[in-house]
Design a protein around this motif. Structure first.
Motif, short mmCIF file in Angstrom:
data_model
loop_
_atom_site.label_atom_id
_atom_site.label_comp_id
_atom_site.label_asym_id
_atom_site.label_seq_id
_atom_site.Cartn_x
_atom_site.Cartn_y
_atom_site.Cartn_z
N MET A 106 48.25 -15.35 3.06
CA MET A 106 48.53 -14.10 2.32
C MET A 106 47.23 -13.43 1.89
SD MET A 106 51.66 -14.38 2.77
CE MET A 106 52.65 -15.77 3.27
N TYR A 107 46.28 -14.24 1.45
CA TYR A 107 44.99 -13.72 0.99
C TYR A 107 44.23 -13.05 2.14
CZ TYR A 107 40.29 -13.78 -1.09
OH TYR A 107 39.05 -13.42 -1.56
N THR A 108 44.26 -13.70 3.30
CA THR A 108 43.59 -13.14 4.48
C THR A 108 44.21 -11.81 4.88
OG1 THR A 108 43.03 -15.36 5.29
CG2 THR A 108 42.98 -13.56 6.88
N ALA A 109 45.56 -11.76 4.88
CA ALA A 109 46.25 -10.52 5.24
C ALA A 109 45.97 -9.42 4.21
CB ALA A 109 47.75 -10.77 5.34
N MET A 110 45.92 -9.79 2.94
CA MET A 110 45.65 -8.80 1.89
C MET A 110 44.25 -8.23 2.02
SD MET A 110 47.43 -7.42 -0.52
CE MET A 110 48.68 -8.56 -1.08
N ASN A 111 43.30 -9.07 2.37
CA ASN A 111 41.93 -8.57 2.58
C ASN A 111 41.87 -7.60 3.75
OD1 ASN A 111 40.52 -9.76 0.51
ND2 ASN A 111 39.97 -11.59 1.67
N SER A 112 42.60 -7.88 4.81
CA SER A 112 42.66 -6.96 5.94
C SER A 112 43.31 -5.64 5.53
CB SER A 112 43.45 -7.59 7.10
OG SER A 112 42.82 -8.76 7.58
N THR A 113 44.32 -5.73 4.67
CA THR A 113 44.99 -4.52 4.18
C THR A 113 44.02 -3.65 3.38
OG1 THR A 113 47.12 -5.68 4.07
CG2 THR A 113 46.90 -3.68 2.75
N VAL A 114 43.17 -4.28 2.59
CA VAL A 114 42.17 -3.52 1.82
C VAL A 114 41.27 -2.73 2.76
CG1 VAL A 114 40.13 -3.73 0.34
CG2 VAL A 114 42.18 -5.06 -0.18
N ASP A 115 40.85 -3.35 3.85
CA ASP A 115 39.98 -2.67 4.81
C ASP A 115 40.69 -1.46 5.43
OD1 ASP A 115 38.02 -4.55 4.32
OD2 ASP A 115 38.57 -5.82 6.03
N VAL A 116 41.96 -1.65 5.80
CA VAL A 116 42.72 -0.55 6.41
C VAL A 116 42.93 0.58 5.40
CG1 VAL A 116 44.89 0.11 7.51
CG2 VAL A 116 43.84 -2.11 8.05
N MET A 117 43.21 0.22 4.17
CA MET A 117 43.41 1.24 3.13
C MET A 117 42.15 2.05 2.90
SD MET A 117 46.50 1.42 1.97
CE MET A 117 46.28 2.21 0.38
N ASN A 118 41.01 1.40 2.97
CA ASN A 118 39.75 2.12 2.84
C ASN A 118 39.59 3.15 3.96
OD1 ASN A 118 38.76 0.95 0.46
ND2 ASN A 118 37.91 -0.80 1.56
N GLU A 119 40.02 2.74 5.17
CA GLU A 119 39.95 3.66 6.31
C GLU A 119 40.88 4.86 6.09
OE1 GLU A 119 38.19 3.72 9.07
OE2 GLU A 119 37.06 1.87 8.74
N ILE A 120 42.10 4.60 5.61
CA ILE A 120 43.05 5.69 5.36
C ILE A 120 42.50 6.64 4.30
CG2 ILE A 120 45.31 6.21 4.39
CD1 ILE A 120 46.39 3.73 5.75
N LYS A 121 41.94 6.08 3.26
CA LYS A 121 41.37 6.92 2.19
C LYS A 121 40.26 7.82 2.73
CE LYS A 121 39.09 6.46 -2.31
NZ LYS A 121 38.62 5.49 -3.34
N ALA A 122 39.43 7.24 3.58
CA ALA A 122 38.33 8.03 4.17
C ALA A 122 38.88 9.13 5.07
CB ALA A 122 37.40 7.11 4.96
N LYS A 123 39.96 8.84 5.79
CA LYS A 123 40.56 9.85 6.68
C LYS A 123 41.13 11.02 5.87
CE LYS A 123 39.89 7.56 10.55
NZ LYS A 123 38.94 8.04 11.60
N VAL A 124 41.82 10.71 4.77
CA VAL A 124 42.41 11.77 3.95
C VAL A 124 41.31 12.61 3.31
CG1 VAL A 124 43.92 12.29 2.00
CG2 VAL A 124 44.46 10.38 3.52
N VAL A 125 40.25 11.97 2.87
CA VAL A 125 39.12 12.73 2.31
C VAL A 125 38.52 13.65 3.38
CG1 VAL A 125 36.77 12.54 1.40
CG2 VAL A 125 38.56 11.02 0.54
N ALA A 126 38.42 13.14 4.60
CA ALA A 126 37.88 13.97 5.69
C ALA A 126 38.80 15.15 5.98
CB ALA A 126 37.70 13.12 6.94
N ALA A 127 40.11 14.97 5.75
CA ALA A 127 41.08 16.04 6.02
C ALA A 127 40.92 17.22 5.06
CB ALA A 127 42.49 15.48 5.93
N LYS A 128 40.18 17.04 3.98
CA LYS A 128 39.97 18.14 3.04
C LYS A 128 38.93 19.14 3.55
CE LYS A 128 40.31 18.46 -1.10
NZ LYS A 128 40.09 18.59 -2.55
N THR A 129 38.23 18.79 4.61
CA THR A 129 37.23 19.69 5.16
C THR A 129 37.92 20.90 5.78
OG1 THR A 129 35.82 17.78 5.69
CG2 THR A 129 35.30 19.89 6.76
N PRO A 130 37.59 22.11 5.34
CA PRO A 130 38.23 23.31 5.90
C PRO A 130 38.02 23.42 7.41
CG PRO A 130 37.02 23.84 3.89
CD PRO A 130 36.63 22.44 4.26
N GLY A 131 39.09 23.80 8.11
CA GLY A 131 39.00 24.02 9.55
C GLY A 131 39.11 22.77 10.38
#
Length: 311
Positions: A77-102
């Protein structure tokens, strides 16, 4: 007085030899078995204590196995949760990038969709011995929000106690539940009101879609970013909790192992034979046995000497 009817010397020698043989048999038995107290007849009190403690040690061995199973489950469970943290960081970065106009938010959403699928796949794969603490169905028969790991066995005053380490997996309690197929109450599938935002579909982290967002809708992305960040914080807290439990289970495994060894040593002090002492005693008794045989032989010859008086 010399007597043909009673040979007192021979009787004394025989009693001494019998006693020596008995002691010799006891010593040989201790050497062959390794135990000073092999049965209740040797020392009833020590044998009773040793028997009880050996039984408790077998129970502790089962506890050690259970802790190993629990440690393996927590580790998965701990290993899977750590992997989830990494994926969530990627999603957060993608949404932040989506704020760029155009920017092409359709392509960004394609990446996010793959990451969302990865989150689900990771949670579904976190299974050990049929246990999954990340992706659950609270409506399933036999479901329990509390997971118990057997941690110890003790006997105090004749009362047996089996202690456990309890883990609450519900997201509301800061647990590990990422998805709940029954009521969508997990960290990732719960409703975060994203659907109320302009041109954003999906209710939570697991299914939000920003492909239709325009430059005029960028304020809504701030809410999505805040929601993703809040979920990431919950996942981080859950991972921290799992890490603490994992550390506790590892410490308990070490303690149970040392406790088992200590009980073995205690039982050994009660019932084990001192082989150095017994080997020395064996040599002494063997010598006494030989001397006893010779003494009995000499005593028996005394009767023969009476014949010389009649020659």
């Amino acid at each position: 007085m010399s007597s043909l009817m009673t040979n007192a010397s021979a009787m004394t020698a025989l009693q001494t030899l019998t006693s020596t043989n008995k002691n010799l048999a006891t010593t040989q038995n201790r050497i062959s078995t390794g135990f000073r107290v092999a049965g209740a007849e040797d020392n009833a009190a020590y044998w009773s204590i040793a028997t009880t403690m050996r039984s408790d040690n077998m129970a502790l061995s089962a506890v050690s196995d259970a802790l190993g199973l629990g440690a393996a489950t927590v580790d998965v469970m701990y290993t899977a949760m750590n992997s989830t943290v990494d994926v969530m960081n990627e999603i957060k970065a993608k949404v932040v990038a989506a704020k760029t106009p155009g920017v092409d938010r359709g392509k960004i959403q394609s990446d996010i969709s793959q990451l969302q699928n990865q989150l689900k796949s990771t949670a579904d794969s976190a299974v050990f011995n049929g246990e999954n603490w990340l992706s659950v169905d609270s409506s399933a028969a036999g479901y329990s929000a509390t997971k118990d790991i057997v941690s110890s066995f003790s006997r105090a005053g004749g009362t047996i106690t089996v202690q456990t380490i309890s883990v609450d997996i519900t997201s509301a309690a800061g647990g590990t539940e990422l998805y709940d197929a029954a009521d969508q109450s997990g960290i990732l599938d719960q409703d975060r009101s994203f659907a109320a935002l302009t041109n954003i579909t999906g209710a939570g982290i697991a299914d939000f879609d920003i492909s239709a967002v325009t430059d005029a809708d960028l304020a809504g992305l701030d809410t999505v970013i805040a929601g993703v960040d809040a979920a990431l914080g919950q996942i981080t807290d859950a991972a921290t909790s799992l890490g603490s439990i994992k550390s506790r289970v590892d410490l308990q495994k070490d303690f149970v192992s040392k406790l088992t060894d200590a009980i073995d040593r205690g039982v050994g002090q009660l019932v084990d034979a001192d082989m150095n002492k017994e080997s020395t005693r064996l040599q002494a008794l063997q010598t006494q046995q030989q001397l006893g045989i010779q003494a009995l032989s000499i005593a028996n010859q005394g009767s023969q000497n009476i014949l010389s008086l009649f020659r």
